[in-house]
Each structure stands twice: as structure tokens, then as C-alpha cells.
Design an enzyme around this catalytic site. Structure first.
Site, PDB file in Angstrom:
ATOM      1  N   ALA A 238       7.912  -1.835   4.119  1.00  0.00           N
ATOM      2  CA  ALA A 238       8.389  -2.943   4.952  1.00  0.00           C
ATOM      3  C   ALA A 238       7.300  -3.279   5.960  1.00  0.00           C
ATOM      4  O   ALA A 238       6.451  -2.439   6.283  1.00  0.00           O
ATOM      5  CB  ALA A 238       9.668  -2.551   5.685  1.00  0.00           C
TER       6      ALA A 238
ATOM      7  N   SER B 218       0.827  -1.211   0.000  1.00  0.00           N
ATOM      8  CA  SER B 218       0.000   0.000   0.000  1.00  0.00           C
ATOM      9  C   SER B 218       0.862   1.263   0.000  1.00  0.00           C
ATOM     10  O   SER B 218       0.494   2.270  -0.612  1.00  0.00           O
ATOM     11  CB  SER B 218      -0.935  -0.008   1.210  1.00  0.00           C
ATOM     12  OG  SER B 218      -0.200  -0.125   2.406  1.00  0.00           O
TER      13      SER B 218
ATOM     14  N   GLU C  61      11.070  -8.737  -4.754  1.00  0.00           N
ATOM     15  CA  GLU C  61      11.557  -7.519  -4.094  1.00  0.00           C
ATOM     16  C   GLU C  61      13.060  -7.640  -3.837  1.00  0.00           C
ATOM     17  O   GLU C  61      13.831  -6.710  -4.093  1.00  0.00           O
ATOM     18  CB  GLU C  61      10.800  -7.305  -2.779  1.00  0.00           C
ATOM     19  CG  GLU C  61       9.348  -6.896  -3.016  1.00  0.00           C
ATOM     20  CD  GLU C  61       8.488  -6.898  -1.766  1.00  0.00           C
ATOM     21  OE1 GLU C  61       8.936  -7.409  -0.723  1.00  0.00           O
ATOM     22  OE2 GLU C  61       7.362  -6.386  -1.841  1.00  0.00           O
TER      23      GLU C  61
END
Ligand code: 5RP
Length: 222
Positions: A88, A35, A108
Site C-alpha cells: 500500500a 516492490s 488490484e
């Protein structure tokens, strides 16, 4: 009092300032997932035409980037990127992180490994004294699910299969609860060495280079 979403936007905006410092027609930016990364992507749209493009760490982020008209490159076409920007799930003062809440941990880690600097963007609630309250995601080849789960349990964790979830790489995620993470780099190596593990969500061997943490009083940079 700023909401968590407003704080995430503040962190994303701080990373966009770093993008502005490096923006050039030959520059490619690495983009994370989640998000907070979504807010960064939305802001990155303003750089259309001033960057060569992006590399995405998930299909989800690739779609969002493309929806803004930002070019998305295959990592195999890219040799270097000045920045990789991502959120994170937890980060500590040493800039070690737990990532993978969105299940994109492997891509990632790969995209970040090609970038010169990992910029972690988060609201201050992600800053912890010790990693591990957030269950550690581990991406596992499906046939190794039970074998890896037994080995993770032997480390003192409680692995839980993420139900109904398949990674962009066609694998499953075990979320490991209750690990006492005192040696994040050692544990990262130990879990990554298990046969059948693609990678775990500890980003400690290569952590963040900069953390931009949004607080009620502005950005705290670590
Ligand atoms: C996805 C991740 C995300 O960076 C992490 O889950 C944080 O997400 P959010 O910004 O939504 O809090 O690692 O795999």
C-alpha cells in the site's frame, strides 16, 4: 537499524507464513504489485508445487511469478482465493488504504474482491493518521481525462496526469494532490461514480482485513 528494504522483506515473510497455513494443491493466491509485492513473489517461489497457482494484479507481477515457474491464472478461471497479498502507499488504523503508486489499482481492486482476505504488507512508514499526503491515483478512460480532472479539481484536489504512463488496461492515471480525506468511503464512492473513472486508489469500502507492518521491533499486526 533495518533498512526500508529489509523491513519490506520482513513484511513479505510474515505474509508467507500465512500462505504456509493455507497452502494446498487446489489453492490459488492473489498477488499484488509493487516492490513489497515483488519480495513476496520471490518468497512464494518456495511454494512451487504446493499451490495450484496464483492470480496477478498486473502484467509486471505476472511476469515475475512466471519467471519463478509459478502458474498464473486468468481471474475468470478462478472462483475464490483464501488470500490476496499486496502493499500500500498509505494505510490508516481502520485499514483503509491509498494504492496505485505502481498504477495497478484497478486490477488490484478486482483481484482483491475475489479473495477471502486482503493481507496488506508494508513497512511502518506507510501507516498514517489520515490518508491523503500520498497523491490519490485515479484510473481514467483517456477521452475523459480533462472532464474528470475538472471534477476532481472541484473536490479541492490538484490532479496531475502521470506522464508517459499507460495502465495495463490502456488507460491513464491522474494523481490527485491535496485532497483532504476525512470520509474515505464516501470519497471513494464519489470519485468512482464520475463518468470516465475506472476506479480510484482508495481502498476503503473494501479495505485490508489484516495489515502486517514491519517495524524496527518486528511485525506489528493490525
Ligand atoms: C501498486 C500499489 C503498491 O501496492 C503500492 O504502490 C506500494 O508499493 P511498494 O510496495 O513499492 O511501496 O498499489 O499499484
Amino acid at each position: 537499524m533495518l533498512t526500508q528494504d529489509q523491513l519490506k522483506r520482513q513484511a513479505a515473510d510474515a505474509a508467507l507464513e500465512l500462505v504456509a497455513e493455507v497452502a494446498a494443491p487446489d489453492v490459488i493466491i492473489g498477488v499484488g504489485t509493487g516492490s513489497t509485492a515483488d519480495l513476496f513473489i520471490d518468497g512464494l517461489a518456495a511454494f512451487k508445487g504446493r499451490l495450484r497457482g496464483t492470480v496477478a494484479s498486473s502484467e509486471r507481477s505476472a511476469q515475475r511469478l512466471a519467471s519463478h515457474g509459478l502458474p498464473v491464472f486468468d481471474l475468470n478461471e478462478v472462483q475464490t482465493m483464501p488470500l490476496y497479498v499486496d502493499g500500500a502507499d498509505e494505510i490508516d488504523a481502520r485499514l483503509h488504504m491509498i494504492k496505485g503508486g505502481g498504477g495497478a489499482l484497478t486490477r488490484e481492486k478486482i483481484v482483491a474482491s475475489v479473495a477471502e482476505r486482503f493481507i496488506c504488507i508494508a513497512d511502518e512508514s506507510k501507516l498514517v493518521e489520515r490518508l491523503g499526503a500520498f497523491p490519490l491515483p485515479v484510473e481514467v478512460i483517456p477521452m475523459a481525462r480533462e472532464a474528470v480532472a475538472r471534477r476532481l479539481a472541484a473536490l479541492g484536489g490538484r490532479p496531475v496526469l502521470r506522464e508517459g504512463f499507460v495502465t495495463d488496461n490502456g488507460n491513464v492515471i491522474l494523481d490527485v494532490h491535496g485532497l483532504a480525506i476525512t470520509d474515505a468511503t464516501g470519497l471513494e464512492s464519489q470519485i468512482n461514480d464520475m463518468a470516465g473513472v475506472v476506479t480510484c486508489g482508495l481502498f476503503a469500502i473494501a479495505g485490508a482485513d489484516v495489515a502486517l507492518l514491519a517495524t524496527q521491533n518486528g511485525i506489528r499486526r493490525l
